[in-house]
Design a protein around this motif. Structure first.
Motif, PDB file in Angstrom:
ATOM      1  N   ILE A 168       1.646  -9.108  -0.071  1.00 36.54           N
ATOM      2  CA  ILE A 168       3.021  -8.773  -0.559  1.00 36.54           C
ATOM      3  C   ILE A 168       4.005 -10.054  -0.526  1.00 36.54           C
ATOM      4  O   ILE A 168       3.778 -10.948   0.221  1.00 36.54           O
ATOM      5  N   ASP A 169       4.919 -10.199  -1.557  1.00 38.76           N
ATOM      6  CA  ASP A 169       6.125 -11.032  -1.355  1.00 38.76           C
ATOM      7  C   ASP A 169       7.190 -10.088  -0.848  1.00 38.76           C
ATOM      8  O   ASP A 169       7.233  -9.012  -1.066  1.00 38.76           O
ATOM      9  N   PHE A 170       8.036 -10.725   0.061  1.00 39.62           N
ATOM     10  CA  PHE A 170       9.190  -9.870   0.460  1.00 39.62           C
ATOM     11  C   PHE A 170      10.324 -10.733   0.775  1.00 39.62           C
ATOM     12  O   PHE A 170      10.294 -12.210   1.067  1.00 39.62           O
ATOM     13  N   GLU A 171      11.631 -10.301   0.571  1.00 35.84           N
ATOM     14  CA  GLU A 171      12.607 -11.054   0.931  1.00 35.84           C
ATOM     15  C   GLU A 171      13.741  -9.964   1.740  1.00 35.84           C
ATOM     16  O   GLU A 171      14.155  -9.014   0.868  1.00 35.84           O
ATOM     17  N   ALA A 184       8.910 -14.278   2.742  1.00 31.39           N
ATOM     18  CA  ALA A 184       7.550 -14.755   2.586  1.00 31.39           C
ATOM     19  C   ALA A 184       6.949 -14.278   1.210  1.00 31.39           C
ATOM     20  O   ALA A 184       7.171 -13.498   0.739  1.00 31.39           O
ATOM     21  N   GLU A 185       5.866 -15.198   0.610  1.00 26.48           N
ATOM     22  CA  GLU A 185       5.000 -15.024  -0.304  1.00 26.48           C
ATOM     23  C   GLU A 185       3.956 -14.907  -0.001  1.00 26.48           C
ATOM     24  O   GLU A 185       3.183 -15.813   0.642  1.00 26.48           O
ATOM     25  N   GLY A 186       2.944 -13.825  -0.691  1.00 31.19           N
ATOM     26  CA  GLY A 186       1.607 -13.771  -0.351  1.00 31.19           C
ATOM     27  C   GLY A 186       1.138 -13.564   0.984  1.00 31.19           C
ATOM     28  O   GLY A 186       0.125 -13.875   1.622  1.00 31.19           O
ATOM     29  N   HIS A 187       1.862 -12.658   1.728  1.00 28.05           N
ATOM     30  CA  HIS A 187       1.623 -12.301   3.155  1.00 28.05           C
ATOM     31  C   HIS A 187       0.825 -11.151   3.132  1.00 28.05           C
ATOM     32  O   HIS A 187       1.010 -10.042   2.220  1.00 28.05           O
ATOM     33  N   GLU A 188      -0.275 -11.274   3.920  1.00 30.02           N
ATOM     34  CA  GLU A 188      -1.299 -10.173   4.165  1.00 30.02           C
ATOM     35  C   GLU A 188      -1.031  -9.254   5.036  1.00 30.02           C
ATOM     36  O   GLU A 188      -1.016  -9.893   6.172  1.00 30.02           O
ATOM     37  N   LEU A 189      -0.821  -8.064   4.893  1.00 30.83           N
ATOM     38  CA  LEU A 189      -0.437  -7.198   6.119  1.00 30.83           C
ATOM     39  C   LEU A 189      -1.467  -6.024   5.968  1.00 30.83           C
ATOM     40  O   LEU A 189      -1.529  -5.124   5.177  1.00 30.83           O
ATOM     41  N   LYS A 190      -1.910  -5.632   7.151  1.00 30.27           N
ATOM     42  CA  LYS A 190      -2.822  -4.377   7.319  1.00 30.27           C
ATOM     43  C   LYS A 190      -1.902  -3.320   7.363  1.00 30.27           C
ATOM     44  O   LYS A 190      -1.255  -3.253   8.377  1.00 30.27           O
ATOM     45  N   LEU A 191      -1.954  -2.325   6.529  1.00 28.05           N
ATOM     46  CA  LEU A 191      -1.192  -0.999   6.579  1.00 28.05           C
ATOM     47  C   LEU A 191      -1.508  -0.490   7.806  1.00 28.05           C
ATOM     48  O   LEU A 191      -2.716   0.025   7.813  1.00 28.05           O
ATOM     49  N   GLY A 192      -0.465   0.052   8.529  1.00 31.72           N
ATOM     50  CA  GLY A 192      -0.823   0.899   9.917  1.00 31.72           C
ATOM     51  C   GLY A 192      -1.251   0.105  11.130  1.00 31.72           C
ATOM     52  O   GLY A 192      -1.493   0.685  12.208  1.00 31.72           O
ATOM     53  N   LYS A 207       2.260   2.656  -3.305  1.00 34.74           N
ATOM     54  CA  LYS A 207       2.770   1.657  -4.392  1.00 34.74           C
ATOM     55  C   LYS A 207       1.634   1.308  -5.122  1.00 34.74           C
ATOM     56  O   LYS A 207       0.437   0.926  -4.266  1.00 34.74           O
ATOM     57  N   ASN A 208       1.827   0.841  -6.290  1.00 31.72           N
ATOM     58  CA  ASN A 208       0.679   0.474  -7.052  1.00 31.72           C
ATOM     59  C   ASN A 208       0.802  -1.295  -7.319  1.00 31.72           C
ATOM     60  O   ASN A 208       1.781  -1.897  -7.078  1.00 31.72           O
ATOM     61  N   ILE A 209      -0.245  -1.931  -7.442  1.00 29.27           N
ATOM     62  CA  ILE A 209      -0.339  -3.569  -7.611  1.00 29.27           C
ATOM     63  C   ILE A 209       0.580  -3.749  -8.531  1.00 29.27           C
ATOM     64  O   ILE A 209       0.628  -3.282  -9.789  1.00 29.27           O
ATOM     65  N   GLY A 210       1.473  -4.835  -8.444  1.00 31.96           N
ATOM     66  CA  GLY A 210       2.319  -5.201  -9.436  1.00 31.96           C
ATOM     67  C   GLY A 210       3.851  -4.854  -9.374  1.00 31.96           C
ATOM     68  O   GLY A 210       4.621  -5.118 -10.044  1.00 31.96           O
ATOM     69  N   GLU A 211       3.957  -3.791  -8.440  1.00 27.39           N
ATOM     70  CA  GLU A 211       4.992  -2.985  -8.531  1.00 27.39           C
ATOM     71  C   GLU A 211       6.095  -3.663  -7.601  1.00 27.39           C
ATOM     72  O   GLU A 211       5.729  -4.083  -6.502  1.00 27.39           O
ATOM     73  N   CYS A 237      10.310  -6.068  -2.157  1.00 20.54           N
ATOM     74  CA  CYS A 237       8.891  -6.346  -2.105  1.00 20.54           C
ATOM     75  C   CYS A 237       8.377  -6.257  -3.471  1.00 20.54           C
ATOM     76  O   CYS A 237       8.856  -5.529  -4.152  1.00 20.54           O
ATOM     77  N   LYS A 238       7.286  -7.155  -3.508  1.00 24.54           N
ATOM     78  CA  LYS A 238       6.214  -6.870  -4.723  1.00 24.54           C
ATOM     79  C   LYS A 238       4.760  -6.891  -4.076  1.00 24.54           C
ATOM     80  O   LYS A 238       4.441  -7.740  -3.142  1.00 24.54           O
ATOM     81  N   LEU A 239       4.321  -5.794  -4.570  1.00 26.81           N
ATOM     82  CA  LEU A 239       2.560  -5.672  -4.182  1.00 26.81           C
ATOM     83  C   LEU A 239       1.917  -6.628  -5.176  1.00 26.81           C
ATOM     84  O   LEU A 239       1.473  -6.037  -6.192  1.00 26.81           O
ATOM     85  N   ASN A 240       1.279  -7.557  -4.525  1.00 23.36           N
ATOM     86  CA  ASN A 240       0.481  -8.383  -5.288  1.00 23.36           C
ATOM     87  C   ASN A 240      -1.124  -7.870  -5.455  1.00 23.36           C
ATOM     88  O   ASN A 240      -1.691  -8.285  -6.525  1.00 23.36           O
ATOM     89  N   GLY A 241      -1.585  -7.277  -4.408  1.00 22.77           N
ATOM     90  CA  GLY A 241      -2.973  -7.204  -4.392  1.00 22.77           C
ATOM     91  C   GLY A 241      -3.449  -6.101  -3.112  1.00 22.77           C
ATOM     92  O   GLY A 241      -2.497  -6.189  -2.377  1.00 22.77           O
TER      93      GLY A 241
END
Length: 432
Positions: A168-171, A184-192, A207-211, A237-241
């Motif tokens: 995700i990207d987020f501000e 941050a940009e391109g941050h990897e976060l394990k959900l849960g 949420k879907n990729i690209g949203e 936020c933006k979900l990149n992958g």
């Protein structure tokens, strides 16, 4: 050079008087003069060319005494204590008693290892508490092996779900104003995983990729940044992958892949047996801890402070060496922990004191029991050290004196004797 007098000035503290003859001291003065004259300027002489007599006339005949004394002390002191019967455990403090036509008379004050007493060290009553390996532990270990053999799978055909790894990207903003550390940009976060503020990860699920979307959360009242405590924040936020950690199936094929066994049941049995061995070793270590504690309590000795200080410094040096093996050092460690050398010493002091007392207790037991180390045992220990450090035996012998090896072996035999004679009560650890 000779020892003139030995005086026991306090408990475990001695003062010796020794001298350095005129000729030896004179040679030391000449040596110091030759080193120092290069930096001495005397009117009428080129720099570094003034005769010694002229330098002494201008600055006093004592001008070279201090450095000359420092020059002769190491050899003179070593010779003076060569036949000293007690073990010296502190750095000596030197004083000059006199300097005359006969030479120099010096004194050295130091502490020695105390005479220790110990009784009732055989038949110590201790408890050995053994935990039985159970199926829950086996399952947990299998889970760790699964995780090590898992693989990350890219997700392209569904929305985010718990246990996914979201890129995700987020501000973040509070009252419309961005704050430090909130972007941050391109941050990897394990959900849960609970890594982010409570509620953040839940709002990514679905949420879907690209949203692109907003996540609204409230910082906890105990948040480390004072200006954000209890504040509501909005993160754009933006979900990149998405990726998912795919675990291998626990079956016979899995057992074959990760072990020497053909079936999962055999592999589980081996895991359980190894877990039990580990629990048994822990129980044995606890027995030894109880014995060491008891020996320390039974030891009677007036131990010089220098012994505790020396052992603490040994602990610090050992810790520094271990850090260096990991590519770090004490300076880096202090930078990241906020600790300093004095604090580290304070933290290590209790273990250093216990180590000193334990060693004294076991040395005393070895003496009382007439424990010795044979030549064969010393040679075997040299061979073991050579193997452990991948060095030639002769190199080990050059680095470690046979007497030191013998002392260590006697201490080991002493603890083995005390453990052998201890009265051990076996108990089972409760389920908790």
């Amino acid at each position: 050079m000779s020892l003139k007098n030995t005086e026991n000035i306090a408990v475990n503290q001695y003062k010796i008087t020794f001298d350095v003859d005129h000729d030896t001291f004179e040679k030391a003065i000449n040596k110091v003069y030759k080193k120092s004259v290069q930096n001495i300027t005397i009117p009428g002489f080129r720099k570094g060319k003034a005769p010694r007599a002229i330098v002494e006339k201008m600055y006093g005949k004592e001008v070279f005494y201090e450095d000359a004394i420092n020059e002769v002390i190491p050899a003179a002191y070593t010779e003076a204590v060569a036949d000293f019967e007690k073990v010296i455990v502190s750095q000596p403090e030197f004083d000059v008693e006199s300097i005359d036509e006969n030479g120099v008379v010096l004194t050295a004050t130091f502490y020695t290892k105390p005479e220790a007493e110990i009784a009732d060290y055989l038949g110590l009553e201790v408890t050995r508490t053994v935990k039985e390996a159970d199926d829950k532990e086996v399952t947990e270990e299998l889970g760790r092996v699964q995780a090590r053999n898992s693989r990350m799978i890219e997700i392209t055909d569904r929305a985010a779900a718990m246990e996914d790894v979201a890129n995700i990207d987020f501000e973040g903003t509070v009252d419309g104003v961005a704050f430090a550390g909130g972007k941050a940009e391109g941050h990897e976060l394990k959900l849960g995983s609970g890594q982010f503020i409570p509620g953040f990860e839940d709002q990514i699920v679905g949420k879907n990729i690209g949203e692109e979307f907003d996540v609204t959360v409230t910082f906890p009242e105990d948040y480390h940044a004072e200006e954000l405590k209890g504040k509501e924040a909005v993160f754009h936020c933006k979900l990149n992958g998405l990726k998912f950690n795919e675990m291998p199936v626990l079956d016979d094929d899995f057992a074959k892949d990760v072990s020497e066994f053909d079936t999962l049941d055999e592999y589980k049995a081996d895991i359980k047996a190894k877990l039990q061995e580990s629990h048994n070793r822990q129980a044995d270590a606890q027995v030894e801890e109880q014995i060491i504690k008891a020996l320390g309590e039974k030891l009677v000795a007036e131990i010089p402070e220098a012994m505790f200080e020396n052992e603490t410094e040994n602990f610090v040096r050992d810790y520094d060496n271990r850090l260096r093996m990991q590519g770090l050092d004490l300076a880096t460690y202090f930078k990241y922990t906020g600790m300093d050398l004095d604090t580290l010493r304070q933290n290590m002091r209790p273990d250093a004191e216990r180590q000193v007392k334990t060693r004294l207790a076991l040395e005393t037991i070895a003496k009382l029991e007439g424990i010795v180390a044979s030549e064969e045992e010393i040679e075997e220990e040299y061979a073991r050290l050579a193997e452990a450090y991948k060095m030639e035996v002769e190199k080990i012998k050059e680095a470690v004196a046979a007497d030191a090896i013998a002392e260590d072996l006697k201490v080991k035999k002493a603890i083995d004797l005390v453990k052998e004679k201890a009265v051990i009560t076996e108990t089972a650890a409760d389920a908790e």
